[in-house]
Design a protein around this motif. Sequence first.
Motif, PDB file in Angstrom:
ATOM      1  N   GLY A   1      46.125 -52.123 -50.037  1.00  0.00           N
ATOM      2  CA  GLY A   1      46.368 -50.717 -49.701  1.00  0.00           C
ATOM      3  C   GLY A   1      47.805 -50.239 -49.768  1.00  0.00           C
ATOM      4  N   ALA A   2      48.743 -51.128 -50.023  1.00  0.00           N
ATOM      5  CA  ALA A   2      50.136 -50.689 -50.143  1.00  0.00           C
ATOM      6  C   ALA A   2      50.394 -50.216 -51.572  1.00  0.00           C
ATOM      7  N   ARG A   3      51.503 -49.539 -51.774  1.00  0.00           N
ATOM      8  CA  ARG A   3      51.940 -49.191 -53.131  1.00  0.00           C
ATOM      9  C   ARG A   3      53.368 -49.680 -53.320  1.00  0.00           C
ATOM     10  N   MET A   4      53.753 -49.886 -54.569  1.00  0.00           N
ATOM     11  CA  MET A   4      55.098 -50.350 -54.870  1.00  0.00           C
ATOM     12  C   MET A   4      56.129 -49.273 -54.496  1.00  0.00           C
ATOM     13  N   ALA A   5      57.171 -49.694 -53.828  1.00  0.00           N
ATOM     14  CA  ALA A   5      58.210 -48.760 -53.404  1.00  0.00           C
ATOM     15  C   ALA A   5      59.074 -48.337 -54.583  1.00  0.00           C
ATOM     16  N   LYS A   6      59.581 -47.120 -54.513  1.00  0.00           N
ATOM     17  CA  LYS A   6      60.533 -46.625 -55.502  1.00  0.00           C
ATOM     18  C   LYS A   6      61.940 -47.071 -55.100  1.00  0.00           C
ATOM     19  N   PRO A   7      62.902 -47.007 -56.023  1.00  0.00           N
ATOM     20  CA  PRO A   7      64.277 -47.386 -55.667  1.00  0.00           C
ATOM     21  C   PRO A   7      64.782 -46.598 -54.458  1.00  0.00           C
ATOM     22  N   GLY A   8      65.311 -47.326 -53.482  1.00  0.00           N
ATOM     23  CA  GLY A   8      65.906 -46.683 -52.312  1.00  0.00           C
ATOM     24  C   GLY A   8      64.930 -46.079 -51.326  1.00  0.00           C
ATOM     25  N   GLU A   9      63.635 -46.328 -51.501  1.00  0.00           N
ATOM     26  CA  GLU A   9      62.656 -45.616 -50.681  1.00  0.00           C
ATOM     27  C   GLU A   9      62.670 -46.051 -49.222  1.00  0.00           C
ATOM     28  N   PHE A  10      63.006 -47.314 -48.948  1.00  0.00           N
ATOM     29  CA  PHE A  10      63.085 -47.747 -47.550  1.00  0.00           C
ATOM     30  C   PHE A  10      64.216 -47.007 -46.827  1.00  0.00           C
ATOM     31  N   THR A  11      65.373 -46.921 -47.480  1.00  0.00           N
ATOM     32  CA  THR A  11      66.499 -46.216 -46.865  1.00  0.00           C
ATOM     33  C   THR A  11      66.232 -44.717 -46.815  1.00  0.00           C
ATOM     34  N   GLN A  12      65.527 -44.192 -47.807  1.00  0.00           N
ATOM     35  CA  GLN A  12      65.187 -42.771 -47.784  1.00  0.00           C
ATOM     36  C   GLN A  12      64.278 -42.461 -46.597  1.00  0.00           C
ATOM     37  N   ARG A  13      63.361 -43.359 -46.291  1.00  0.00           N
ATOM     38  CA  ARG A  13      62.505 -43.153 -45.125  1.00  0.00           C
ATOM     39  C   ARG A  13      63.316 -43.250 -43.826  1.00  0.00           C
ATOM     40  N   ALA A  14      64.299 -44.152 -43.813  1.00  0.00           N
ATOM     41  CA  ALA A  14      65.170 -44.247 -42.639  1.00  0.00           C
ATOM     42  C   ALA A  14      65.904 -42.927 -42.425  1.00  0.00           C
ATOM     43  N   PHE A  15      66.343 -42.301 -43.515  1.00  0.00           N
ATOM     44  CA  PHE A  15      67.011 -41.005 -43.416  1.00  0.00           C
ATOM     45  C   PHE A  15      66.041 -39.926 -42.939  1.00  0.00           C
ATOM     46  N   LEU A  16      64.867 -39.864 -43.551  1.00  0.00           N
ATOM     47  CA  LEU A  16      63.894 -38.833 -43.198  1.00  0.00           C
ATOM     48  C   LEU A  16      63.404 -38.966 -41.753  1.00  0.00           C
ATOM     49  N   ASN A  17      63.425 -40.179 -41.234  1.00  0.00           N
ATOM     50  CA  ASN A  17      62.990 -40.399 -39.851  1.00  0.00           C
ATOM     51  C   ASN A  17      64.146 -40.342 -38.852  1.00  0.00           C
ATOM     52  N   GLY A  18      65.327 -39.928 -39.319  1.00  0.00           N
ATOM     53  CA  GLY A  18      66.445 -39.733 -38.412  1.00  0.00           C
ATOM     54  C   GLY A  18      67.142 -41.006 -37.974  1.00  0.00           C
ATOM     55  N   LYS A  19      66.901 -42.130 -38.663  1.00  0.00           N
ATOM     56  CA  LYS A  19      67.584 -43.375 -38.308  1.00  0.00           C
ATOM     57  C   LYS A  19      69.010 -43.396 -38.858  1.00  0.00           C
ATOM     58  N   LEU A  20      69.222 -42.687 -39.954  1.00  0.00           N
ATOM     59  CA  LEU A  20      70.538 -42.589 -40.591  1.00  0.00           C
ATOM     60  C   LEU A  20      70.726 -41.155 -41.052  1.00  0.00           C
ATOM     61  N   ASP A  21      71.985 -40.672 -41.087  1.00  0.00           N
ATOM     62  CA  ASP A  21      72.202 -39.427 -41.804  1.00  0.00           C
ATOM     63  C   ASP A  21      72.508 -39.779 -43.263  1.00  0.00           C
ATOM     64  N   LEU A  22      72.729 -38.766 -44.092  1.00  0.00           N
ATOM     65  CA  LEU A  22      72.835 -39.020 -45.533  1.00  0.00           C
ATOM     66  C   LEU A  22      74.101 -39.807 -45.877  1.00  0.00           C
TER      67      LEU A  22
END
Length: 458
Positions: free
Chosen positions: A108-129
């Motif tokens: 049920g998972a899908r392959m991540a795109k480049p930088g997608e883990f960090t992009q999710r961290a940004f979107l979830n407020g864990k990091l700013d840009l």
Amino acid sequence: MNKLSGWNDTIVALSTPQGIGAIGVIRLSGTEAWQIVNRLFPSKDILRQPTHTLHVGFLKHNDQVLDEAVVALFKGPRSYTGEDVVELSCHGSPYILEQVINACVTEGARMAKPGEFTQRAFLNGKLDLTQAEAVADLIASNSAAAHHTALHNIRGGFSAVLKDLRDELIQFSALIELELDFSQEDVEFADRTRLYELITHAQSVTGQLIQSFRLGNVIKNGIQVAIIGKPNAGKSTLLNALLNENRAIVSDIAGTTRDTIEEVLNIEGVLFRLIDTAGIRDHTADAIEMIGVEKSREKMRSADLVLYLFDVNDTVQEVASAVKEIEATGTPYVLLGNKADTLPEATLKEKFSSLKVLFLSAKHVLNIESLKKRLVDAVISGDLGSEDTIVTNARHYQALQQVAAALSDTKNGMDNGLPGDLLALDIRRCLHFIGEITGEINTEDKLDYIFSKFCIGK
């Protein structure tokens, strides 16, 4: 920060480099991350385990044992992405890693795109840009200075400077806009003197950040140093002395170096890209050598710093003529008098008293350490270990220039007595461009472009 559409699925990727290694780490993030791994890990019920724990056991799929692995569990929001995260530490066989990733995708998972883990961290407020982009800089850092700068920004150094500016500007913008609601009453809620002081301070801070980009670019990309001089001045010998190895061919025959030779030297945490060029002389019958001479001049024009090496037995007029040519390019330079062991020190100082020269002997490695210090001093002032914020990102630099322009317009408006509604527009422009840097103002297309430059798995 609210998520953008299409970010509710579970992603998987290899987070360690491709190729054979002792261990390969596979990362999953998303709402189904724990459930997917639970179906592949019969050794233990993952769903009953606490967050931030490690578990050892066999991974199985379709009754086939894939590997013995260590499973690390992170429950959102206490994870890198802010989502449920699982990291699988497997044996580093490319075949094993591919089989485990395929099993995760099947479940049920899908392959991540480049930088997608960090992009999710940004979107979830864990990091700013700025912090998110510093993650990529940290991964790419190849010197102590680049590492220090990226780490400082990940810890929020740059973000803190911008946040302080933004908070104060927001406060004054709100007060000025409140005045507009009471325009008939002719009242002022915002202290104009205090606002003027704030704008002046903001201009100073922004100016320092803009000025730091030159150093930041050097730290991030290194500095190109062209070693220029006449044939037989000792350029190749100097390159070998700086590198402490015989990288370039050295001979007494003029024109031995026909093409440029480039090597990287790390001095005090800064990368210097040294370019040994063909000797420059105006009259030669050798067509190939002439091509090399023209390449040397091209390198001189494009370099960040020029080392002009001359034989101390040359005339002062010859050296001065070469200096004039370098100065015409506008490139910073350092004059190096080679073969200093062939003349008395007093004679050298008297002969070249009109020029600022560092005397050395490339052949006998005399004053090479002084040259290295001069190289660092030529591009860096101050302590690299300080906590000063340094801008290394061209996107940030361009946005800061827009902030500076808006601040200048605000100050000019106050000097000319513009009404509050027009001042508010300029302050909003400042806030907009600060927000572009930190990610408060963005578009999905811009985010996709920024994170597409990351490596897959991060």
